[in-house]
Design a protein around this motif. Structure first.
Motif, PDB file in Angstrom:
ATOM      1  N   TYR A  36     -15.515  37.233  36.588  1.00 43.48           N
ATOM      2  CA  TYR A  36     -15.696  35.995  35.831  1.00 43.48           C
ATOM      3  C   TYR A  36     -17.162  35.804  35.434  1.00 43.48           C
ATOM      4  N   GLN A  37     -18.045  36.007  36.398  1.00 41.14           N
ATOM      5  CA  GLN A  37     -19.466  35.775  36.155  1.00 41.14           C
ATOM      6  C   GLN A  37     -20.002  36.736  35.086  1.00 41.14           C
ATOM      7  N   GLN A  38     -19.670  37.992  35.215  1.00 43.98           N
ATOM      8  CA  GLN A  38     -20.151  38.988  34.255  1.00 43.98           C
ATOM      9  C   GLN A  38     -19.586  38.739  32.856  1.00 43.98           C
ATOM     10  N   SER A  39     -18.323  38.337  32.794  1.00 47.47           N
ATOM     11  CA  SER A  39     -17.689  38.093  31.501  1.00 47.47           C
ATOM     12  C   SER A  39     -18.299  36.889  30.785  1.00 47.47           C
ATOM     13  N   LEU A  40     -18.537  35.815  31.538  1.00 45.60           N
ATOM     14  CA  LEU A  40     -19.105  34.613  30.938  1.00 45.60           C
ATOM     15  C   LEU A  40     -20.525  34.848  30.445  1.00 45.60           C
ATOM     16  N   VAL A  41     -21.326  35.540  31.240  1.00 40.22           N
ATOM     17  CA  VAL A  41     -22.703  35.822  30.824  1.00 40.22           C
ATOM     18  C   VAL A  41     -22.720  36.725  29.598  1.00 40.22           C
ATOM     19  N   ALA A  42     -21.830  37.719  29.589  1.00 43.52           N
ATOM     20  CA  ALA A  42     -21.774  38.635  28.449  1.00 43.52           C
ATOM     21  C   ALA A  42     -21.365  37.915  27.170  1.00 43.52           C
TER      22      ALA A  42
END
Length: 309
Positions: A36-42
């Motif tokens: 979730y964190q990586q997807s949102l930042v990306a």
């Protein structure tokens, strides 16, 4: 025939764990949280939020039924933020949505409502069961950690839950040292939420489905011992003499819950809280204004917290 339809509709309402069930089983909550964190930042950048301290979340199971994760701030603090996710969401989502409080010097605890995420199976009630779960989490928090004070932040169903907490019984405000609440994309009326979740594009079918709303609520009360209409938040506000300041956030273009509901709650509370604030964005999907208007969102929260010191 009608009973069969009612049972199927209730099953639809409570199909809230299917999306991530396999992921939890195969990979675990840590992987889901990081994904979730990586997807949102990306996708959104989110440069205004510092995720360098994002690691270190720890898991607890409260009363053998509620799964929660918490994050201790790198700076020694006894301030806590408890996050409440929306319908058909999970603790991992609210962990991301509340993590900017780490930047503000808070420890964070988030959890899965009943019949969500990894918590036990049960029935989604859009308020009653959810409030009980929140109380259990706050009880665990106050017994197991040093707490100077607590803030609550909720999204959609979670927003309604924290709004309910703020007015249903003043003794819990003191017991759990709650100083403020933040309500992102709340609603007022339970029946309307049932209709929104059980939404069909064909108007004839929709009208037919809506004709069963009272029967669904009746079955909840009779068979599952859950009175989803137990708390009338409007009456609770009207009869209340003590609450905590609330920041309401919503979007005019939210098609799931409505900005008018947040505005109405804000207006109703003017007699019991002079420190409430409200921010209605002109654009933004349901519970997405933090992502679409990050800077303005964070500035509003900071200004609100400063105003209640």
């Amino acid at each position: 025939m009608n009973n069969l339809i009612i049972d199927k509709l209730i099953k639809v309402l409570n199909n809230t764990k299917a999306a991530n069930a396999k992921f939890y089983r195969d990979y675990g909550w840590e992987q889901l949280l990081n994904l979730y964190q990586q997807s949102l930042v990306a996708e959104y950048g989110l440069n205004q939020i510092d995720f360098s301290n994002f690691d270190g979340w720890q898991k607890v199971i409260i009363n053998d039924r509620i799964h929660a994760i918490y994050h201790i701030n790198k700076n020694n603090t006894n301030k806590w933020l408890v996050g409440c996710h929306g319908y058909s969401s999970s603790k991992e989502s609210s962990a991301l949505s509340t993590f900017f409080f780490d930047n503000l010097g808070y420890n964070i605890m988030v959890f899965d409502f009943i019949n969500h995420g990894e918590s036990v199976d049960g029935y989604v009630s859009f308020g009653v069961n959810e409030l009980n779960a929140l109380l259990e989490v706050l009880e665990f928090l106050i017994k197991n950690f040093k707490v100077k004070y607590t803030g609550l932040m909720g999204f959609s169903m979670g927003a309604f839950t924290v709004n309910l907490f703020s007015v249903f019984d003043k003794k819990y405000i003191d017991k759990f040292k709650v100083r403020f609440t933040i309500s992102d994309s709340s609603y007022i009326f339970i029946k309307q939420v049932f209709k929104t979740v059980l939404n069909f594009s064909n108007q004839m079918i929709q009208d037919y489905i809506e004709s069963f709303m009272d029967k669904i609520i009746e079955k909840y009360k009779k068979d599952y011992k859950i009175d989803v209409l137990k708390y009338d938040i409007v009456k609770l506000i009207e009869n209340n003499k003590k609450t905590v300041p609330t920041l309401f956030i919503h979007s005019k273009t939210d098609l799931v819950t409505y900005a008018n509901d947040s505005q109405s709650l804000f207006d109703l509370r003017t007699k019991i809280s002079k420190k409430d604030q409200i921010l209605i964005f002109n654009t933004g999907a349901h519970v997405q204004t933090q992502l679409e208007h990050t800077n303005d969102y964070l500035l509003a929260v900071k200004a609100f917290l400063k105003s209640i010191k």
